[in-house]
Scaffold this motif. Structure first.
Motif, mmCIF file in Angstrom:
data_model
loop_
_atom_site.group_PDB
_atom_site.id
_atom_site.type_symbol
_atom_site.label_atom_id
_atom_site.label_comp_id
_atom_site.label_asym_id
_atom_site.label_seq_id
_atom_site.Cartn_x
_atom_site.Cartn_y
_atom_site.Cartn_z
ATOM 1 N N ASP A 224 0.865 -1.179 0.000
ATOM 2 C CA ASP A 224 0.000 0.000 0.000
ATOM 3 C C ASP A 224 0.905 1.233 0.000
ATOM 4 O O ASP A 224 1.490 1.599 1.026
ATOM 5 N N LEU A 225 1.032 1.879 -1.168
ATOM 6 C CA LEU A 225 1.967 2.995 -1.296
ATOM 7 C C LEU A 225 1.540 4.204 -0.472
ATOM 8 O O LEU A 225 2.391 4.942 0.039
ATOM 9 N N ALA A 226 0.243 4.418 -0.346
ATOM 10 C CA ALA A 226 -0.226 5.536 0.479
ATOM 11 C C ALA A 226 0.146 5.308 1.940
ATOM 12 O O ALA A 226 0.596 6.224 2.632
ATOM 13 N N ARG A 227 -0.024 4.086 2.400
ATOM 14 C CA ARG A 227 0.350 3.768 3.781
ATOM 15 C C ARG A 227 1.848 3.908 3.980
ATOM 16 O O ARG A 227 2.299 4.434 5.009
ATOM 17 N N LEU A 228 2.634 3.468 3.001
ATOM 18 C CA LEU A 228 4.080 3.598 3.090
ATOM 19 C C LEU A 228 4.483 5.070 3.159
ATOM 20 O O LEU A 228 5.346 5.454 3.957
ATOM 21 N N ARG A 229 3.835 5.895 2.332
ATOM 22 C CA ARG A 229 4.159 7.324 2.321
ATOM 23 C C ARG A 229 3.918 7.942 3.695
ATOM 24 O O ARG A 229 4.753 8.685 4.203
ATOM 25 N N TRP A 230 2.793 7.628 4.303
ATOM 26 C CA TRP A 230 2.491 8.209 5.609
ATOM 27 C C TRP A 230 3.360 7.614 6.709
ATOM 28 O O TRP A 230 3.659 8.288 7.706
ATOM 29 N N THR A 231 3.786 6.371 6.552
ATOM 30 C CA THR A 231 4.725 5.792 7.513
ATOM 31 C C THR A 231 6.045 6.541 7.481
ATOM 32 O O THR A 231 6.633 6.859 8.530
ATOM 33 N N VAL A 232 6.520 6.841 6.275
ATOM 34 C CA VAL A 232 7.754 7.620 6.130
ATOM 35 C C VAL A 232 7.560 9.020 6.705
ATOM 36 O O VAL A 232 8.445 9.570 7.378
ATOM 37 N N VAL A 233 6.400 9.609 6.448
ATOM 38 C CA VAL A 233 6.099 10.949 6.961
ATOM 39 C C VAL A 233 6.167 10.976 8.484
ATOM 40 O O VAL A 233 6.857 11.817 9.087
ATOM 41 N N ILE A 234 5.464 10.061 9.122
ATOM 42 C CA ILE A 234 5.386 10.063 10.582
ATOM 43 C C ILE A 234 6.732 9.722 11.205
ATOM 44 O O ILE A 234 7.196 10.397 12.130
ATOM 45 N N GLY A 235 7.387 8.683 10.708
ATOM 46 C CA GLY A 235 8.660 8.270 11.280
ATOM 47 C C GLY A 235 9.737 9.330 11.148
ATOM 48 O O GLY A 235 10.431 9.657 12.119
ATOM 49 N N THR A 236 9.862 9.899 9.959
ATOM 50 C CA THR A 236 10.887 10.926 9.748
ATOM 51 C C THR A 236 10.565 12.185 10.535
ATOM 52 O O THR A 236 11.461 12.811 11.127
ATOM 53 N N GLY A 237 9.296 12.559 10.553
ATOM 54 C CA GLY A 237 8.924 13.762 11.286
ATOM 55 C C GLY A 237 9.213 13.653 12.770
ATOM 56 O O GLY A 237 9.754 14.570 13.382
ATOM 57 N N LEU A 238 8.879 12.506 13.369
ATOM 58 C CA LEU A 238 9.129 12.318 14.798
ATOM 59 C C LEU A 238 10.625 12.290 15.110
ATOM 60 O O LEU A 238 11.102 12.984 16.007
ATOM 61 N N ALA A 239 11.364 11.478 14.366
ATOM 62 C CA ALA A 239 12.785 11.307 14.663
ATOM 63 C C ALA A 239 13.574 12.585 14.404
ATOM 64 O O ALA A 239 14.344 13.034 15.253
#
Length: 327
Positions: A224-239
């Motif tokens: 699911d590319l949309a889910r992957l995109r938001w996973t990258v968004v959340i993980g990178t933003g937090l870290a």
């Protein structure tokens, strides 16, 4: 040498860098000072140890996020700094400092944390929305460059309207990036967000491997590319946001580390995630030790040192990629 052995060696390098960070500085600490009865032990527990822990966390977050972004964009030039995440996080932190948005007293640090992470996550969300259609790699990088420039301009504007010179000095200190005078409180604030963000990013390995085959192939494999995109968004933003909130902008770690480790661990995105986190920690710890060992009464800022290392490295990569495209 197989992969587990290489990981062991890399971890040993990071451990040695951590030990160096504890003993190196304007005042070297010999091993006989490592007892609770020696008065110099307070330097270890109150200054050196929190600083080394924060450096390791920051380096791991930047190295891991760089590897994820390079895999997600299928672009070897991707980096949290290059695409504007760090710049937007810094803009949020500077806004908190200059405009007094962090509140007062003990809540200042927490408020600055919130604004820095809001800037980082907002940047990634905007970039993700812009790349929802079309050529994600080209649009993502170009939009990130524009976003970084806009964030830098707004940050300069905020500094220019600062109500007092103390706010200006504090804002500039954050922008230069440093681990100087960071204590246990900073570690306790940053660690949960960095750990959660890193854990989120580590779940992207399989999806990034599939995406390396192309978006159509990834969809056919059930990604699911949309889910992957938001996973990258959340993980990178937090870290990245948590790191910037306590140390300021330290760039190019996420760009340099995956490239250094790719010949050792292979080009498969998932194979680079853990090594990039360990390598990022080692690089930041060594660079911070060099900052303290530089001649002069004061310390060279960590962000300045990493820019001096990373900018030429980025230029070499850019020229190499350009030469390949011209052939």
């Amino acid at each position: 040498m197989n992969r587990p052995a290489r990981l062991t060696v890399l971890f040993a390098v990071a451990a040695a860098a951590f030990a160096l960070s504890l003993v190196a500085g304007k005042q070297w600490l010999p091993w006989d000072a490592w007892t609770g009865h020696d008065p110099r032990w307070a330097i270890v527990t109150e200054l050196r140890l929190p600083r080394a822990m924060l450096g390791a966390l920051l380096g791991a977050a930047l190295g891991l996020s760089g590897a994820v972004l390079q895999g997600y964009l299928r672009n070897p030039l991707a980096d949290p700094t290059v695409i504007g995440v760090s710049s937007c996080a810094a803009m949020g932190a500077v806004a908190s400092i200059v405009l007094g948005l962090g509140g007062a007293g003990a809540w200042v640090g927490l408020g600055q944390f919130g604004w820095a992470m809001a800037g980082a996550i907002g940047a990634m969300a905007l970039l993700s929305a812009l790349t929802a259609r079309g050529d994600a790699t080209v649009v993502f990088v170009l939009a990130g460059t524009v976003l970084a420039s806009l964030a830098a301009a707004l940050t300069a504007f905020l500094i220019s309207i600062a109500p007092n010179p103390y706010a200006v000095a504090e804002a500039i200190d954050w922008l230069m990036g440093a681990l100087t005078d960071r204590g246990t409180g900073d570690v306790l604030l940053a660690a949960p967000f960095i750990v959660v963000g890193a854990a989120v990013l580590l779940t992207t390995g399989r999806a990034l491997d599939a995406l390396a085959l192309g978006e159509d192939a990834a969809r056919s494999l059930g990604i699911d590319l949309a889910r992957l995109r938001w996973t990258v968004v959340i993980g990178t933003g937090l870290a990245v946001g948590a790191g910037v909130a306590v140390t300021g902008v330290v760039g190019f770690v996420g760009l340099v580390v995956p490239h250094l480790l790719r010949p050792l661990f292979g080009a498969r995105p998932s194979a680079l995630l853990v090594p990039s986190a360990i390598g990022g920690a080692a690089l930041v710890l060594v660079a911070d030790s060099l900052c303290r060992l530089a001649p002069g009464a004061g310390e060279v800022r960590l962000g300045v040192v990493m820019a001096m290392i990373g900018a030429p490295f980025f230029l070499v990569l850019l020229l190499r990629e350009g030469t390949r495209s011209w052939r």
